[in-house]
Design an enzyme around this catalytic site. Structure first.
Site, mmCIF file in Angstrom:
data_model
loop_
_atom_site.group_PDB
_atom_site.id
_atom_site.type_symbol
_atom_site.label_atom_id
_atom_site.label_comp_id
_atom_site.label_asym_id
_atom_site.label_seq_id
_atom_site.Cartn_x
_atom_site.Cartn_y
_atom_site.Cartn_z
ATOM 1 C CB SER A 158 4.612 3.616 -2.195
ATOM 2 O OG SER A 158 3.597 3.435 -3.152
ATOM 3 C CE LYS A 215 3.785 6.404 -0.105
ATOM 4 N NZ LYS A 215 2.475 6.880 0.295
ATOM 5 C CG HIS A 268 4.654 7.490 -5.023
ATOM 6 N ND1 HIS A 268 3.450 7.132 -4.439
ATOM 7 C CD2 HIS A 268 5.068 6.395 -5.714
ATOM 8 C CE1 HIS A 268 3.149 5.896 -4.768
ATOM 9 N NE2 HIS A 268 4.114 5.432 -5.543
ATOM 10 C CG ASN A 269 0.957 9.049 -2.016
ATOM 11 O OD1 ASN A 269 1.802 8.227 -2.359
ATOM 12 N ND2 ASN A 269 0.296 8.946 -0.889
ATOM 13 C CD GLU A 312 -1.525 6.231 -5.330
ATOM 14 O OE1 GLU A 312 -2.563 6.164 -4.648
ATOM 15 O OE2 GLU A 312 -0.389 5.964 -4.884
#
Length: 478
Positions: A130, A184, A187-188, A191
């Site tokens: 990232s 990940k 995480h996105n 986001e």
């Protein structure tokens, strides 16, 4: 005999090229290969002086240039291209070599590839990366998942390539199988929620209060000095301040249609599979989907008219109310994301260390923010409540913000301004703090039409009422 490379990078589009440059700048020898050799030539021509590169035009030469056991990062589009590259590499690899997928692959695909390559006596790491193209070059947050043995081989390289915060690398071993790509993915998802919340605050300032882009930019810049300090708040101020060649704010000329690459949708789908109430992230995904129906929205605006909002000058208290609503909603989004990580860790046997995830997200990545230090503290040494909202710092923050939060959501509803992430975060908060909600009626309805049974507050066991027969309640054996 020429010195061998420490690592290889296959796929030299912007992210792959920048990761290769990053490794070379940190003193590692980097073998580079791209299916279209012109990209390899371009990289060496422009940046060959940055370090020790080993360019190759044939895949066999590329593999041969790397010291064994060979770690090879592949940076290609997720899906079928990853499988194709793996099949191209296999004939040239030796037992124990390591393929590292640095793209945004779906974690179930990574699980499959992990076991497939294990059978071939090769090792596979799914590594979330990232930070975008700038992070790839200057230092990203890196989330490698695979065997600990394979990670140990690349640890000296990736921890040096990663962003550094307070002397700590934004990279750590995540867990086995596809855990790195799962982390990940979440995480996105966070986001997505973070960005949606920011756009809802922007919409309120623009539509309800009639503020121009520069004024809103100044507000976000000021917010970035406090507890909302984060990369996304910082770049929001920058985007809103940007003036184009016409002398007008660039943002006012950008088409209001958000694209997405799939990781947010995957996060929401995974939450449904795991039974996690991931409302903030899921609403952010839905908001992007609705934004993509631009023609339909234009037609609906004609057929579903509404009175225009009479803009009024915001007071300092109005601005502060939106800030508090944004901060409280942001806490909810992170709390939901970390709950998803916790449940997935238990279900898949990954043993994720949530404090370490908060640590590696403090720098390099898109959701880096000051309050990740607070999340790290909450989960330190295996501690932490079942939900981040119940931790002292976050509990106090949402309790303080609650009146303003309600005021902002009410203002948006009264003004006809959609705030799905603000409102769903508040609804989640209200649902979370109710010891007894209305699902008792829901379960009664399920029992009526489907004999799904229900539990009682006053005695143990499962029960069913014979609604359509004699109306008698009977205890059901489990």
């Amino acid at each position: 005999m020429a010195e061998l490379a420490d690592i290889g990078v296959l796929g030299l589009a912007v992210m792959g090229a920048n990761l290769a440059r990053n490794a070379a700048r940190k003193g590692f020898g980097v073998a580079v290969f791209n299916r279209h050799g012109a990209r390899t030539d371009e990289l060496i021509s422009q940046y060959g002086s940055e370090g020790r590169f080993h360019p190759a035009k044939e895949i066999a030469d590329f593999v041969a240039a790397i010291a064994r056991p060979r770690p090879i990062i592949i940076m290609v589009k997720a899906g079928k291209p990853v499988d194709e590259v793996i099949e191209e590499l296999i004939p040239h690899l030796d037992e124990g070599d390591i393929i590292i997928d640095g793209g945004n692959s779906l974690f179930t695909d990574t699980n499959r590839r992990f076991h497939y390559l294990t059978e071939k006596k090769l090792r596979f790491i799914g590594m979330g990366v990232s930070g975008g193209e700038e992070g790839a070059l200057e230092g990203p947050s890196m989330m490698p998942g695979g065997t600990l043995e394979a990670y140990s081989r690349i640890e000296p390289i990736v921890t040096k390539m990663a962003a550094q915060v307070d002397g700590e690398p934004c990279c750590t071993y995540i867990g086995t199988e596809g855990s790195g790509h799962f982390v990940k993915m979440v995480h996105n998802g966070i986001e997505y929620a973070d960005m949606q919340l920011i756009t809802e605050a922007y919409d309120l300032f623009k539509t309800v209060y009639g503020l121009d882009a520069k004024t809103i930019s100044d507000i976000f810049a000021e917010w970035n000095k406090g507890e909302l300090n984060s990369y996304l708040i910082e770049i929001t101020a920058a985007v809103l301040a940007k003036v184009d060649s016409t002398g007008k704010p660039l943002v006012d000329s950008i088409v209001d249609e958000a694209e997405q690459k799939g990781t947010g949708r995957w996060t929401a789908q995974s939450a449904l599979d795991l039974g996690i109430p991931l409302t903030s992230i899921t609403e952010a995904v839905f908001a992007r989907a609705l934004s993509a129906r631009r023609a339909g929205r234009a037609e609906a605006e004609k057929l579903l008219p509404h009175a225009p909002v009479a803009a009024r000058k915001p007071s300092p208290a109005d601005i502060e109310a939106i800030r508090q609503a944004l901060f409280a909603s942001k806490i909810i989004a992170y709390a939901q994301g970390f709950e998803q990580l916790s449940v997935a860790s238990a279900q898949f046997g990954w043993k994720l260390k949530l404090d370490e995830l908060a640590t590696i997200w403090r720098g390099g990545c898109i959701i880096r923010a000051r309050f990740l230090n607070r999340i790290r503290e909450a989960y330190k040494a295996g501690g932490g409540a079942s939900n981040l909202v119940l931790e002292d710092y976050f509990r106090d923050a949402v309790l303080k913000a609650e009146p303003a939060w309600r005021e902002v959501v009410g203002l948006a509803v009264a003004s006809g301004i959609p705030v799905p992430a603000f409102s769903s975060s508040l609804a989640y908060y209200d649902g979370l703090r109710r010891a007894r909600g209305p699902a008792n009626l829901l379960q009664g309805l399920r029992d009526y039409f489907g004999a799904h049974t229900y539990a009682r507050l006053d005695k143990p066991g499962k029960f069913h009422t014979r609604w359509a027969q004699d109306g008698e309640e009977v205890q059901v054996s489990s």
